[in-house]
Design a protein around this motif. Structure first.
Motif, PDB file in Angstrom:
ATOM      1  N   ASP A   1      -6.203  -0.253  -8.786  1.00 38.83           N
ATOM      2  CA  ASP A   1      -5.676   0.881  -9.554  1.00 38.83           C
ATOM      3  C   ASP A   1      -6.181   0.764 -10.986  1.00 38.83           C
ATOM      4  O   ASP A   1      -6.302  -0.328 -11.528  1.00 38.83           O
ATOM      5  CB  ASP A   1      -4.145   0.965  -9.488  1.00 38.83           C
TER       6      ASP A   1
ATOM      7  N   MET B   1      -1.510   4.717   0.183  1.00 42.11           N
ATOM      8  CA  MET B   1      -2.476   5.110  -0.846  1.00 42.11           C
ATOM      9  C   MET B   1      -3.865   5.300  -0.246  1.00 42.11           C
ATOM     10  O   MET B   1      -4.158   4.814   0.844  1.00 42.11           O
ATOM     11  CB  MET B   1      -2.494   4.092  -1.964  1.00 42.11           C
TER      12      MET B   1
ATOM     13  N   PHE C   1      -6.915  -3.310  -2.883  1.00 42.27           N
ATOM     14  CA  PHE C   1      -7.026  -1.999  -3.517  1.00 42.27           C
ATOM     15  C   PHE C   1      -7.059  -2.211  -5.024  1.00 42.27           C
ATOM     16  O   PHE C   1      -6.696  -3.263  -5.533  1.00 42.27           O
ATOM     17  CB  PHE C   1      -5.908  -1.032  -3.093  1.00 42.27           C
TER      18      PHE C   1
ATOM     19  N   SER D   1       0.818  -1.226   0.000  1.00 43.11           N
ATOM     20  CA  SER D   1       0.000   0.000   0.000  1.00 43.11           C
ATOM     21  C   SER D   1       0.849   1.272   0.000  1.00 43.11           C
ATOM     22  O   SER D   1       0.311   2.377   0.024  1.00 43.11           O
ATOM     23  CB  SER D   1      -0.966   0.003   1.186  1.00 43.11           C
TER      24      SER D   1
ATOM     25  N   ILE E   1      -5.955   5.331  -7.830  1.00 46.96           N
ATOM     26  CA  ILE E   1      -6.359   4.317  -6.856  1.00 46.96           C
ATOM     27  C   ILE E   1      -7.857   4.541  -6.636  1.00 46.96           C
ATOM     28  O   ILE E   1      -8.258   5.556  -6.076  1.00 46.96           O
ATOM     29  CB  ILE E   1      -5.579   4.448  -5.534  1.00 46.96           C
TER      30      ILE E   1
END
Length: 157
Positions: free
Chosen positions: A85, A50, A83, A24, A74
């Motif tokens: 992107d 992030m 997460f 992260s 993000i």
């Protein structure tokens, strides 16, 4: 237009906290990217972690040493779970990359799901068959090795 997915899984010898702290942090991307790609973050004043809506700009040379601007956003973050992107500017017509981690016995399972569409329609489909899919596999194989080097090789009991 052709649409493709790359699925990669890796068992990691670490805790959720350890791998989350590593993946992260945008500063660690260079560590898991092959040197020949000339990967450089050009965004200024990036935070340590992030967050949704974060924009990260890079210069990268994926083919033939040609520097390309790549801008990702993000779009989703769930702390210590995943997460996402998504490319906003770059070489693909579509790029959506999910990074998922989950605890397993003696470590963590990390999954990457990359959904992508090369540019140029039929020509992009040919380029994917001849070059792109192999290059992506090579990059993610490098990442597997870099993560193993950092955290050790996963060992099942």
């Amino acid at each position: 237009m052709a649409f493709y997915q790359l699925l990669k899984e890796q068992k990691i010898n670490c805790t959720i906290d350890e791998i989350w702290d590593f993946i992260s942090s945008p500063a660690n991307l260079k560590e898991i990217t092959p040197d020949y790609m000339g990967f450089d973050i050009v965004s200024k004043n990036l935070p340590e972690k992030m967050y949704p809506g974060m924009i990260i700009s890079y210069k990268v040379s994926p083919l033939l040493g040609i520097k390309t601007l790549w801008v990702t956003e993000i779009t989703k973050v769930r702390d210590k779970q995943y997460f996402v992107d998504e490319q906003r500017v770059g070489p693909y017509s579509l790029w959506h990359h999910q990074h998922i981690i989950e605890p397993i016995e003696n470590g963590v399972l990390m999954k990457d799901i990359v959904s992508y569409q090369p540019p140029f329609g039929f020509l992009g489909a040919i380029a994917n068959t001849l070059i792109i899919k192999n290059k992506l596999k090579e990059i993610f194989d490098y990442r597997t090795q870099a993560v193993e080097k950092k955290f050790g090789i996963y060992e099942e009991n």
